[in-house]
Write a protein that holds these residues in place. Structure first.
Motif, PDB file in Angstrom:
ATOM      1  N   ALA A   1       0.358  -1.305   0.019  1.00  0.00           N
ATOM      2  CA  ALA A   1       0.138  -0.366  -0.056  1.00  0.00           C
ATOM      3  C   ALA A   1       0.712   1.222   0.064  1.00  0.00           C
ATOM      4  CB  ALA A   1      -0.981   0.111   1.398  1.00  0.00           C
ATOM      5  N   SER A   2       1.861   1.312   0.383  1.00  0.00           N
ATOM      6  CA  SER A   2       2.740   2.538   0.527  1.00  0.00           C
ATOM      7  C   SER A   2       3.411   2.353  -0.823  1.00  0.00           C
ATOM      8  CB  SER A   2       3.908   1.609   1.929  1.00  0.00           C
ATOM      9  OG  SER A   2       3.729   1.675   3.294  1.00  0.00           O
ATOM     10  N   ILE A   3       3.782   1.205  -1.010  1.00  0.00           N
ATOM     11  CA  ILE A   3       4.430   1.911  -2.399  1.00  0.00           C
ATOM     12  C   ILE A   3       3.161   2.509  -3.665  1.00  0.00           C
ATOM     13  CG2 ILE A   3       4.862   0.548  -4.618  1.00  0.00           C
ATOM     14  CD1 ILE A   3       5.855  -1.812  -2.305  1.00  0.00           C
ATOM     15  N   ILE A   4       2.245   1.969  -2.861  1.00  0.00           N
ATOM     16  CA  ILE A   4       1.458   2.933  -4.549  1.00  0.00           C
ATOM     17  C   ILE A   4       0.735   4.000  -4.182  1.00  0.00           C
ATOM     18  CG2 ILE A   4      -1.031   1.901  -5.387  1.00  0.00           C
ATOM     19  CD1 ILE A   4      -0.618  -0.575  -4.737  1.00  0.00           C
ATOM     20  N   VAL A   5       0.411   3.983  -2.800  1.00  0.00           N
ATOM     21  CA  VAL A   5      -0.064   4.928  -2.151  1.00  0.00           C
ATOM     22  C   VAL A   5       0.771   6.256  -1.724  1.00  0.00           C
ATOM     23  CG1 VAL A   5      -1.982   5.867  -1.102  1.00  0.00           C
ATOM     24  CG2 VAL A   5      -2.348   4.034  -2.043  1.00  0.00           C
ATOM     25  N   VAL A   6       1.625   6.245  -0.921  1.00  0.00           N
ATOM     26  CA  VAL A   6       1.772   7.319  -0.206  1.00  0.00           C
ATOM     27  C   VAL A   6       2.911   8.096  -0.415  1.00  0.00           C
ATOM     28  CG1 VAL A   6       3.737   7.548   1.666  1.00  0.00           C
ATOM     29  CG2 VAL A   6       2.398   5.761   2.450  1.00  0.00           C
ATOM     30  N   PRO A   7       3.856   8.280  -1.427  1.00  0.00           N
ATOM     31  CA  PRO A   7       4.210   8.894  -2.656  1.00  0.00           C
ATOM     32  C   PRO A   7       2.806  10.417  -3.168  1.00  0.00           C
ATOM     33  CG  PRO A   7       5.495   7.061  -3.476  1.00  0.00           C
ATOM     34  CD  PRO A   7       4.658   6.607  -2.295  1.00  0.00           C
ATOM     35  N   ALA A   8       1.906   9.186  -3.575  1.00  0.00           N
ATOM     36  CA  ALA A   8       1.014  10.759  -3.751  1.00  0.00           C
ATOM     37  C   ALA A   8       0.470  11.520  -2.436  1.00  0.00           C
ATOM     38  CB  ALA A   8      -0.004   9.844  -4.486  1.00  0.00           C
ATOM     39  N   TYR A   9       0.533  10.341  -1.508  1.00  0.00           N
ATOM     40  CA  TYR A   9      -0.813  10.899  -0.625  1.00  0.00           C
ATOM     41  C   TYR A   9       0.409  12.849   0.268  1.00  0.00           C
ATOM     42  CZ  TYR A   9      -2.292  11.776   4.836  1.00  0.00           C
ATOM     43  OH  TYR A   9      -2.411  12.717   5.281  1.00  0.00           O
TER      44      TYR A   9
ATOM     45  N   GLY B   1       2.897   7.319 -11.387  1.00  0.00           N
ATOM     46  CA  GLY B   1       3.883   6.814 -10.459  1.00  0.00           C
ATOM     47  C   GLY B   1       2.823   5.773  -9.955  1.00  0.00           C
ATOM     48  N   MET B   2       2.356   5.698  -9.818  1.00  0.00           N
ATOM     49  CA  MET B   2       1.475   4.848  -9.234  1.00  0.00           C
ATOM     50  C   MET B   2       1.261   3.946  -9.859  1.00  0.00           C
ATOM     51  SD  MET B   2      -2.114   6.721  -7.579  1.00  0.00           S
ATOM     52  CE  MET B   2      -1.980   7.171  -5.366  1.00  0.00           C
ATOM     53  N   GLY B   3       0.808   3.780 -11.057  1.00  0.00           N
ATOM     54  CA  GLY B   3       0.789   2.856 -11.832  1.00  0.00           C
ATOM     55  C   GLY B   3       2.045   1.943 -12.117  1.00  0.00           C
ATOM     56  N   ILE B   4       3.073   2.294 -11.687  1.00  0.00           N
ATOM     57  CA  ILE B   4       4.477   1.680 -11.666  1.00  0.00           C
ATOM     58  C   ILE B   4       4.798   0.999 -10.734  1.00  0.00           C
ATOM     59  CG2 ILE B   4       6.794   2.472 -11.714  1.00  0.00           C
ATOM     60  CD1 ILE B   4       6.347   2.360 -14.595  1.00  0.00           C
ATOM     61  N   GLY B   5       3.979   1.891  -9.610  1.00  0.00           N
ATOM     62  CA  GLY B   5       3.906   1.031  -7.881  1.00  0.00           C
ATOM     63  C   GLY B   5       3.107   0.061  -8.129  1.00  0.00           C
ATOM     64  N   ILE B   6       1.613  -0.353  -8.979  1.00  0.00           N
ATOM     65  CA  ILE B   6       1.318  -1.692  -8.899  1.00  0.00           C
ATOM     66  C   ILE B   6       2.247  -2.608  -9.776  1.00  0.00           C
ATOM     67  CG2 ILE B   6      -1.294  -2.416 -10.050  1.00  0.00           C
ATOM     68  CD1 ILE B   6      -2.076   0.080  -9.560  1.00  0.00           C
TER      69      ILE B   6
ATOM     70  N   ILE C   1       2.788  -5.923  -7.931  1.00  0.00           N
ATOM     71  CA  ILE C   1       2.536  -7.370  -8.929  1.00  0.00           C
ATOM     72  C   ILE C   1       3.719  -8.440  -8.912  1.00  0.00           C
ATOM     73  CG2 ILE C   1       2.240  -8.466 -10.519  1.00  0.00           C
ATOM     74  CD1 ILE C   1       0.670  -5.394 -11.588  1.00  0.00           C
ATOM     75  N   LEU C   2       5.164  -6.728  -9.023  1.00  0.00           N
ATOM     76  CA  LEU C   2       6.063  -8.575  -9.634  1.00  0.00           C
ATOM     77  C   LEU C   2       6.532  -9.047  -8.055  1.00  0.00           C
ATOM     78  CD1 LEU C   2       8.465  -5.980 -11.377  1.00  0.00           C
ATOM     79  CD2 LEU C   2       7.502  -8.207 -11.891  1.00  0.00           C
ATOM     80  N   ILE C   3       5.960  -8.435  -6.505  1.00  0.00           N
ATOM     81  CA  ILE C   3       6.780  -9.428  -5.295  1.00  0.00           C
ATOM     82  C   ILE C   3       5.025  -9.946  -4.899  1.00  0.00           C
ATOM     83  CG2 ILE C   3       5.623  -8.332  -2.991  1.00  0.00           C
ATOM     84  CD1 ILE C   3       7.369  -5.686  -3.279  1.00  0.00           C
ATOM     85  N   THR C   4       3.984  -9.943  -5.502  1.00  0.00           N
ATOM     86  CA  THR C   4       3.302 -11.099  -5.201  1.00  0.00           C
ATOM     87  C   THR C   4       3.529 -11.878  -6.122  1.00  0.00           C
ATOM     88  OG1 THR C   4       1.477  -9.116  -5.733  1.00  0.00           O
ATOM     89  CG2 THR C   4       1.202 -11.718  -5.999  1.00  0.00           C
ATOM     90  N   ILE C   5       4.170 -12.114  -6.861  1.00  0.00           N
ATOM     91  CA  ILE C   5       4.523 -13.169  -8.177  1.00  0.00           C
ATOM     92  C   ILE C   5       5.738 -14.157  -7.633  1.00  0.00           C
ATOM     93  CG2 ILE C   5       3.353 -13.077  -9.833  1.00  0.00           C
ATOM     94  CD1 ILE C   5       4.900 -11.935 -11.750  1.00  0.00           C
ATOM     95  N   GLY C   6       6.466 -12.953  -6.958  1.00  0.00           N
ATOM     96  CA  GLY C   6       7.977 -13.983  -6.296  1.00  0.00           C
ATOM     97  C   GLY C   6       8.742 -13.091  -6.729  1.00  0.00           C
TER      98      GLY C   6
END
Length: 491
Positions: free
Chosen positions: A397-405, A422-427, A431-436
């Motif tokens: 959540a931090s990767i996606i939202v915190v910078p914009a906040y 920026g958020m798109g890159i964060g998402i 995804i790369l984290i999720t798939i390992g």
């Protein structure tokens, strides 16, 4: 004890449903009542619902497991988040009341309104990741308990939990959550205090516990200030995970918005925050004391349940058991409800049907409560480390939202297209984290946030500047915030 435990749990669940049913009529046809209690919550409701949400069973079970294996200093894994929220209370909370926003997505849409407020979509994704992992954390903790007590398959245990919590949460919305939270908050607090007292007593007293650690050369287990991390690692941890709580959870935004007055919003947040920091010391030392009691010979995830069901009186054991279940349920219901409200308010109402009726919005809120529970179920049956689930959800959540906040409060350059990219890159990074392909550790979380920030600022710098009126909608030093007083009720 299993038969008595079953009867006790059934009675507890019946009371929850009765309390929830009591609120159904109030929320049946009003989305404002269902989602925000008509913005009429008093300070007693606010305090108890925060305490019940923040001190969840996943937090208790996970923290006990960590301190059992690593000492009382593991307290800071959880406590840092609440320390950061102290800053949030003074720095941001009064301004959020001025803005009259009930969601993080709504706040950021004020600052980045271009392209039909499409920025709500990536924000919603980031917040939902946090909520789903928190729900999975609670399901996992209760799953361990039911599996240990009744010998039921762990996946079936989590499924039963999912069905119970989603049902009573769906029935009566935020009113049902806050009313049941008063009941559950009292139970969980009394239960954890009783558990600590019994552990000390059956371990032979504090002196006996100290002698155990002295004999094993592990006295550092008793030092709550011993985080076992270097200063550099501690700073990294705060930046990677603690900074999320500069933004706080969506559940907190909804309660701030739902508070009857500004004083209620501020003190209703601050008082339980301080109480939570104190109460978290109990499960921290509970793990340490349990290690002395069991001589370190029990698996950490079962340490509480083994103690309750094998070493204490049946009546006390059932009370402690129900207190732990209350802690778990009172957190899970809040995060599931919040997910439903985000979906109905920030997706359905904004992009699919702007003229949706109250009944339609309530329907979609309920539908997404069920979906969030289902996703939490999936997390719970696939990940065994409860604290890992908690940290992963915060990190993503931090990767996606915190910078914009943070840029919404403090930057005059950041614009909509920059933050969306920026958020798109964060998402993609998440995804790369999720798939390992990327490990969800402190360094990688920091790198993900930094990449988001750099992309946002570069694109914002080379594209058109946001309008001045748009900047000052949320700019921290905007004139609209000049006359704020923390406990003043007129702003």
């Amino acid at each position: 004890m299993n038969t008595f435990s079953l009867y006790g749990v059934i009675l507890y669940v019946i009371i929850l449903f009765l309390l929830s049913a009591f609120c159904i009529k109030k929320v049946l046809n009003s989305y404002e009542e269902y989602s925000h209690c008509g913005r009429s919550l008093s300070i007693s409701f606010i305090i108890f619902t925060y305490l019940a949400t923040w001190i969840g069973g996943g937090t208790i079970v996970g923290l006990v497991g960590k301190t059992y294996g690593g000492g009382a200093g593991q307290y800071w894994i959880i406590a840092i988040s609440f320390v950061m929220q102290l800053f949030y209370a003074f720095i941001f909370l009064p301004r959020i009341r001025v803005l009259r926003q009930s969601s993080i997505a709504g706040f950021l849409a004020m600052r980045y309104p271009d392209y039909g407020q499409i920025i709500r979509l990536p924000i919603t994704i980031g917040i939902l990741i946090r909520n789903v992992t928190m729900t999975g954390m609670q399901f996992g903790a209760l799953g361990y308990m039911i599996t240990y007590i009744f010998g039921i398959n762990s996946n079936l245990s989590v499924l039963l939990i999912f069905l119970i919590i989603t049902t009573y949460t769906v029935l009566s919305g935020l009113w049902g959550v806050v009313v049941t939270d008063i009941f559950q908050g009292i139970l969980q607090t009394a239960g954890i205090i009783l558990l600590v007292i019994l552990t000390i007593k059956l371990s032979g007293g504090i002196n006996q516990i100290y002698q155990f650690y002295e004999s094993t050369n592990n006295e550092y287990f008793l030092n709550i200030l011993n985080f076992q991390k270097s200063t550099t690692d501690l700073i990294k941890y705060i930046l990677a995970f603690g900074i999320f709580f500069f933004m706080s959870d969506q559940t907190d935004w909804e309660r701030i918005y739902s508070s009857k007055t500004n004083k209620t919003a501020f003190w209703g947040f601050l008082i339980p925050l301080i109480v939570t920091l104190i109460l978290l010391i109990l499960p921290s030392y509970l793990g340490v004391f349990q290690r002395a009691f069991s001589l370190g010979q029990t698996e950490s995830q079962f340490i509480i349940y083994k103690f309750v069901f094998e070493n204490i009186d049946i009546k006390m054991g059932i009370f402690v058991l129900i207190g732990l279940i209350a802690a778990i349920m009172s957190s899970a219901d809040s995060f599931m409800l919040t997910s439903g409200i985000i979906f109905s308010n920030d997706i359905i109402k904004r992009f699919i049907n702007q003229n949706a009726s109250d009944k339609e919005l309530i329907f979609w809120t309920r539908a997404f409560i069920l979906l969030t529970g289902a996703m939490g179920f999936a997390f719970a049956i696939n990940i065994s480390d409860i604290i890992y689930i908690w940290l992963t959800g915060i990190g993503m959540a931090s990767i996606i939202v915190v910078p914009a906040y943070l840029l919404a409060w403090f930057s005059k350059i950041a614009n909509s297209i920059g933050c969306i990219c920026g958020m798109g890159i964060g998402i993609i990074y998440c995804i790369l984290i999720t798939i390992g392909m990327i490990t969800a550790n402190v360094d990688q979380i920091l790198i993900g946030m930094l990449i988001n920030l750099i992309v946002t600022m570069i694109i914002s710098f080379f594209t058109s500047r946001p309008l001045q009126n748009t900047i000052y909608e949320t700019y921290y030093w905007s004139s609209k915030f000049e006359n704020i007083h923390i406990i003043k009720d007129s702003y």
